[in-house]
Each structure stands twice: as C-alpha cells, then as structure tokens.
Design a protein around this motif. Structure first.
Motif, PDB file in Angstrom:
ATOM      1  N   GLN A 286       0.834  -1.207   0.000  1.00 17.69           N
ATOM      2  CA  GLN A 286       0.000   0.000   0.000  1.00 17.69           C
ATOM      3  C   GLN A 286       0.867   1.254   0.000  1.00 17.69           C
ATOM      4  N   GLN A 287       2.016   1.191   0.685  1.00 14.88           N
ATOM      5  CA  GLN A 287       2.924   2.337   0.713  1.00 14.88           C
ATOM      6  C   GLN A 287       3.611   2.538  -0.636  1.00 14.88           C
ATOM      7  N   SER A 288       3.718   1.464  -1.418  1.00  3.80           N
ATOM      8  CA  SER A 288       4.464   1.519  -2.684  1.00  3.80           C
ATOM      9  C   SER A 288       3.620   1.971  -3.865  1.00  3.80           C
ATOM     10  N   VAL A 289       2.299   1.778  -3.796  1.00  6.06           N
ATOM     11  CA  VAL A 289       1.451   2.188  -4.922  1.00  6.06           C
ATOM     12  C   VAL A 289       1.259   3.698  -4.872  1.00  6.06           C
ATOM     13  N   PRO A 290       0.942   4.339  -6.000  1.00  7.71           N
ATOM     14  CA  PRO A 290       0.737   5.793  -6.009  1.00  7.71           C
ATOM     15  C   PRO A 290      -0.329   6.218  -5.003  1.00  7.71           C
ATOM     16  N   GLU A 291      -0.088   7.348  -4.392  1.00  4.88           N
ATOM     17  CA  GLU A 291      -1.043   7.863  -3.404  1.00  4.88           C
ATOM     18  C   GLU A 291      -2.396   8.100  -4.070  1.00  4.88           C
ATOM     19  N   GLY A 292      -3.438   7.594  -3.422  1.00  5.39           N
ATOM     20  CA  GLY A 292      -4.785   7.708  -3.979  1.00  5.39           C
ATOM     21  C   GLY A 292      -5.295   6.404  -4.566  1.00  5.39           C
ATOM     22  N   MET A 293      -4.380   5.434  -4.751  1.00  6.79           N
ATOM     23  CA  MET A 293      -4.788   4.113  -5.231  1.00  6.79           C
ATOM     24  C   MET A 293      -4.875   3.144  -4.065  1.00  6.79           C
ATOM     25  N   SER A 294      -5.787   2.176  -4.144  1.00  3.93           N
ATOM     26  CA  SER A 294      -5.993   1.202  -3.071  1.00  3.93           C
ATOM     27  C   SER A 294      -5.534  -0.178  -3.519  1.00  3.93           C
ATOM     28  N   ALA A 295      -4.611  -0.749  -2.762  1.00  4.51           N
ATOM     29  CA  ALA A 295      -4.109  -2.100  -3.046  1.00  4.51           C
ATOM     30  C   ALA A 295      -5.024  -3.120  -2.377  1.00  4.51           C
ATOM     31  N   ARG A 296      -5.544  -4.073  -3.171  1.00  5.72           N
ATOM     32  CA  ARG A 296      -6.456  -5.093  -2.634  1.00  5.72           C
ATOM     33  C   ARG A 296      -5.993  -6.476  -3.099  1.00  5.72           C
ATOM     34  N   LEU A 297      -6.196  -7.472  -2.262  1.00  7.62           N
ATOM     35  CA  LEU A 297      -5.723  -8.824  -2.571  1.00  7.62           C
ATOM     36  C   LEU A 297      -6.408  -9.416  -3.802  1.00  7.62           C
ATOM     37  N   ASP A 298      -7.652  -8.989  -4.095  1.00  2.00           N
ATOM     38  CA  ASP A 298      -8.328  -9.547  -5.274  1.00  2.00           C
ATOM     39  C   ASP A 298      -7.668  -9.090  -6.580  1.00  2.00           C
ATOM     40  N   GLN A 299      -6.775  -8.108  -6.507  1.00  2.70           N
ATOM     41  CA  GLN A 299      -6.041  -7.666  -7.695  1.00  2.70           C
ATOM     42  C   GLN A 299      -4.937  -8.655  -8.077  1.00  2.70           C
ATOM     43  N   LEU A 300      -4.664  -9.615  -7.200  1.00  2.00           N
ATOM     44  CA  LEU A 300      -3.526 -10.518  -7.394  1.00  2.00           C
ATOM     45  C   LEU A 300      -3.926 -11.909  -7.878  1.00  2.00           C
ATOM     46  N   ARG A 301      -5.162 -12.059  -8.346  1.00  2.00           N
ATOM     47  CA  ARG A 301      -5.610 -13.370  -8.832  1.00  2.00           C
ATOM     48  C   ARG A 301      -4.751 -13.815 -10.022  1.00  2.00           C
ATOM     49  N   GLY A 302      -4.210 -15.018  -9.924  1.00  2.00           N
ATOM     50  CA  GLY A 302      -3.364 -15.535 -10.991  1.00  2.00           C
ATOM     51  C   GLY A 302      -1.939 -15.014 -10.937  1.00  2.00           C
ATOM     52  N   LEU A 303      -1.613 -14.227  -9.923  1.00  2.00           N
ATOM     53  CA  LEU A 303      -0.260 -13.668  -9.773  1.00  2.00           C
ATOM     54  C   LEU A 303       0.412 -14.129  -8.492  1.00  2.00           C
ATOM     55  N   ALA A 304      -0.362 -14.194  -7.401  1.00  2.00           N
ATOM     56  CA  ALA A 304       0.217 -14.525  -6.099  1.00  2.00           C
ATOM     57  C   ALA A 304      -0.653 -15.542  -5.376  1.00  2.00           C
ATOM     58  N   LEU A 305       0.011 -16.368  -4.566  1.00  2.00           N
ATOM     59  CA  LEU A 305      -0.668 -17.437  -3.824  1.00  2.00           C
ATOM     60  C   LEU A 305      -0.626 -17.128  -2.335  1.00  2.00           C
ATOM     61  N   LEU A 306      -1.791 -17.101  -1.718  1.00  2.00           N
ATOM     62  CA  LEU A 306      -1.883 -16.860  -0.274  1.00  2.00           C
ATOM     63  C   LEU A 306      -1.930 -18.181   0.469  1.00  2.00           C
ATOM     64  N   ASP A 307      -1.235 -18.256   1.591  1.00  2.00           N
ATOM     65  CA  ASP A 307      -1.290 -19.436   2.452  1.00  2.00           C
ATOM     66  C   ASP A 307      -1.777 -18.993   3.822  1.00  2.00           C
ATOM     67  N   ARG A 308      -3.055 -19.266   4.090  1.00  2.00           N
ATOM     68  CA  ARG A 308      -3.651 -18.834   5.356  1.00  2.00           C
ATOM     69  C   ARG A 308      -3.569 -19.927   6.421  1.00  2.00           C
ATOM     70  N   SER A 309      -2.960 -21.074   6.049  1.00  2.00           N
ATOM     71  CA  SER A 309      -2.842 -22.171   7.018  1.00  2.00           C
ATOM     72  C   SER A 309      -1.628 -22.003   7.923  1.00  2.00           C
ATOM     73  N   THR A 310      -0.713 -21.093   7.559  1.00  2.00           N
ATOM     74  CA  THR A 310       0.501 -20.891   8.359  1.00  2.00           C
ATOM     75  C   THR A 310       0.305 -19.726   9.331  1.00  2.00           C
ATOM     76  N   LYS A 311       1.142 -19.690  10.322  1.00  2.00           N
ATOM     77  CA  LYS A 311       1.165 -18.587  11.289  1.00  2.00           C
ATOM     78  C   LYS A 311       2.574 -18.014  11.306  1.00  2.00           C
ATOM     79  N   PRO A 312       2.796 -16.794  10.855  1.00  2.00           N
ATOM     80  CA  PRO A 312       1.801 -15.893  10.279  1.00  2.00           C
ATOM     81  C   PRO A 312       1.419 -16.315   8.843  1.00  2.00           C
ATOM     82  N   GLU A 313       0.339 -15.755   8.344  1.00  2.00           N
ATOM     83  CA  GLU A 313      -0.076 -16.031   6.970  1.00  2.00           C
ATOM     84  C   GLU A 313       0.955 -15.470   6.003  1.00  2.00           C
ATOM     85  N   THR A 314       1.139 -16.172   4.862  1.00  2.00           N
ATOM     86  CA  THR A 314       2.173 -15.759   3.908  1.00  2.00           C
ATOM     87  C   THR A 314       1.589 -15.566   2.508  1.00  2.00           C
TER      88      THR A 314
END
Length: 391
Positions: free
Chosen positions: A290-318
């Motif tokens: 969020q700090q890296s994107v241009p000010e005024g834009m909102s970074a959301r996880l749904d923007q990463l479909r097909g680009l990044a894999l979330l693992d919510r089974s680990t602690k912390p999540e990765t």
C-alpha cells in the motif's frame, strides 16, 4: 459403361422400386491413375467452409517436435487423423440432388469418374492457442531501453510478426491479442517484450508526473506526458506504458487523455515486490504494498488473482509469487504442478490458475470435476488430485 436398361435390371434384382429413388442415376467409373495417397480429406464445420469459400486461407502450423494445428485468421484447431470403415470416393463431377437443375420425372443416367479414394480424414477440433512459447521466444532478448551513448544494444534474437507466425501455434488475431497481454511492442519492425524492471521504471516516471502535476488518475494528458518525460525515455515507450496501464480516450478539443487502471498499476507493483522474495509475511506485504502504490490508489488482494498465492494455514499467513503464465499449458501437467505445490485447494484459490484451460462453453467447475476430487474440510469444500502427483 452401364446403360440405363442395365441399371433398371439391377434394381429389379435387388428388389428396389424405381419410384423410391431420385430419377437421376450416377454411373461411377475409376480413372486411369487412381491412388489413395493422392488426396487428403479434411472435415470442416460451417464457419470454416464459409472461410474457404470466401477465398481465405487455412494454415497448418507446428515445428517438427510439435503436434500440428490448423489456424484460420482468428481461431486455432487441433488436427486429428480419423479412420472410417467406409471407403470415401473423390468424385468431382458428381452433384447432389439439390445441385441438379430441374429434372424431369423420367429416369436419367449420368456418368462421373472417380479421381481418388480414402479411408481416413483429418478431423478438426477447436482448441486453445499454444501461446506459452511466444513469451519464451521474446524473453530471449527483452528490451531494457535505448542504448546509451556509444554503447550498443546487447545482441540477441529478434522476431518480426512473420517470424512469430512461423513459430507459434496460434492464429494471427490470437498472437496479436497475446502480444498485447504480455505488454510487447514493435520496435524497428521487431516485436519485443520489455524487461520488467524497465517497464516499472517507465510506469514510475508516469505516476510521479501525475503526482507532481496533481492530475486525476482518470485524466492524464498524453501530450504533456510526452513533452515532460521525452527527455528521460523514448516517447514511443512512454506512450506504450500508458497503453499498457491505462485506457485512452479523446476529449472535446481532440486532446488524447488516459485513465490509469488502478488494478493494473497495483498488480504490477505487487509483482515487483514479490519477485525477489520466496515468501512474504502477508500483513507486512500488504503494508509495504500500500505504501508503494501511487497515493490515492488502493491495493487489494483480489487484484492478485493468478499472480500470487496466499497461504492462510501458516502462522503468520504468507504470500508468494505464482504467475499463471509460468505454469504448463497442458491440462494434466498444470493440475499436477498445482497439486504438487499444495495438496488441497479451495475453488477460489485454484480457479485463477485453471481458468485459461477452459475450452468453449467449459467451466472451471467441470475441469475440477474431471481432474480433482472434492471433500469438505472444516466446513469448506476443497479439491485434491485424482491421480498420483509427481514432482
């Protein structure tokens, strides 16, 4: 050659009533040099028939180590050799009843010569274009900007559109669409893919100018961008960057404006962050992103479909980089790769990585039913492989 009387006599022996048949009877005879290897039959659907009748071409493409495909201007078809138990005859002079002129009810005998025979034909089936090779070829020599001073551009293979048509198993329209998807551009007659760091450098110039001029992301003037940034990078590259990450439109005075696409800009920024790390703490990544994107834009996880894999089974999540374009084009290989990465997938997680495998009128649900088993884990439906997974 048979006479009409001989034909009528044969019908009587076969106990076939003449009035049940068309009044025209064809008498076929073999030509002097008939051979089964002289011709090859291909079964065409109505669309391809009209394509041929309009004088357009169909092209067979494939290297020696590839299974051949047939391409029209905008579609790709798999070529399969099909056998038939019936002997197929090539009779150029023969006409079907609807092609004959008005004929009298009286019996007629017509003669036609057989030019060839066959007991097999090429069967066509619509398939996905094989485009993975396109990016692989272009990545042999990515473009990282103009040569500086006396420095010469690094040597490497370059490809024109004609070169790509010779090498890629896809139609011209499908190749052109994919070139746009991978942000390739034509430079001095050759199609080049931009080095990702250079592409992000161009995007950084644009977003910094938008910030310094206090422009709206939906109203970025092309002429001012080219004037202000033309001293830093080639104007053609600045415009290419705007085309990759924005949508152009014209206002009343004819000035060309661009509306930057928030999802594309945020997605590219995420890729830049993720490409240098094996795994990233999810909460830390979201903060840095969020700090890296241009000010005024909102970074959301749904923007990463097909680009990044979330693992919510680990602690912390990765979160880690997993680009769909890096996976195998073959369906079985794709599922094998995915299930070797993770034993169980939810449909939401796996869907972005199999969506491109769907054929016409096929859904991701149908693909999962065929290649995976479903079960319920902690109240959530998950999928695992139907086959043993090989690494």
């Amino acid at each position: 050659m048979r006479t009409l009387e001989e034909v009528q006599a044969t019908l009587q022996i076969a106990k076939v009533k003449e009035e049940d048949l068309q009044p025209v009877t064809y008498c076929l005879s073999f030509g002097g040099n008939v051979s089964s290897g002289d011709y090859c039959l291909m079964e065409l659907d109505e669309t391809l028939c009209k394509h041929i009748e309009a004088g357009k071409s169909l092209i067979i493409r494939g290297d020696k180590d590839e299974h051949a495909v047939l391409c029209s201007e905008d579609k790709t078809y798999d070529l399969k050799f099909a056998d038939t138990s019936n002997l197929l005859l090539f009779v150029p002079g023969c006409k079907t009843p609807d092609q004959l002129p008005d004929i009298s009810a009286s019996a007629q005998l017509m003669h036609a010569q057989i030019w060839g025979v066959s007991n097999c034909y090429w069967e066509l089936r619509r398939q996905r274009p094989r485009l993975k090779k396109l990016k692989k070829l272009l990545m042999e020599n990515p473009y990282d900007g103009p040569a500086v001073g006396m420095q010469e551009e690094a040597p490497g293979l370059k490809y024109t559109m004609e070169d790509l048509l010779e090498r890629i198993q896809a139609s011209r329209e499908e190749i052109e669409a994919h070139l746009q998807n991978v942000h390739a551009c034509e430079i001095d007659g050759f199609w080049r893919i931009l080095d990702f760091d250079y592409e992000m450098k161009l995007l950084g110039h644009v977003t910094q100018l938008v910030d310094s001029e206090s422009w709206s992301f939906s109203k970025v003037p092309l002429s001012v961008c080219l004037e202000e940034l033309g001293s830093l990078e080639p104007k053609a590259m600045i415009e290419h960057c705007l085309n990759c990450y924005g949508r152009h439109y014209s206002i009343e005075d004819g000035q060309v404006m661009y509306a930057l696409d928030e999802d594309k800009v945020c997605r590219a920024t995420a890729q830049l962050l993720l490409q240098n790390a094996v795994k990233f703490n999810l909460s830390e990544f979201q903060e840095v992103w969020q700090q890296s994107v241009p000010e005024g834009m909102s970074a959301r996880l749904d923007q990463l479909r097909g680009l990044a894999l979330l693992d919510r089974s680990t602690k912390p999540e990765t979160i880690s980089l997993l680009r769909v374009e890096d996976l195998h084009e073959d369906t079985l290989e794709r599922f094998n790769s995915l299930f070797s990465l993770r034993e169980k997938w939810t449909q939401d997680d796996i869907e972005p990585y199999i969506q491109d495998l769907c054929g016409e009128k096929q859904t991701t649900g149908a693909l999962l039913t065929k290649h995976a088993r479903s079960s319920v884990q902690n109240g959530v439906k998950v999928y695992n492989s139907r086959r043993p997974v090989s690494n």
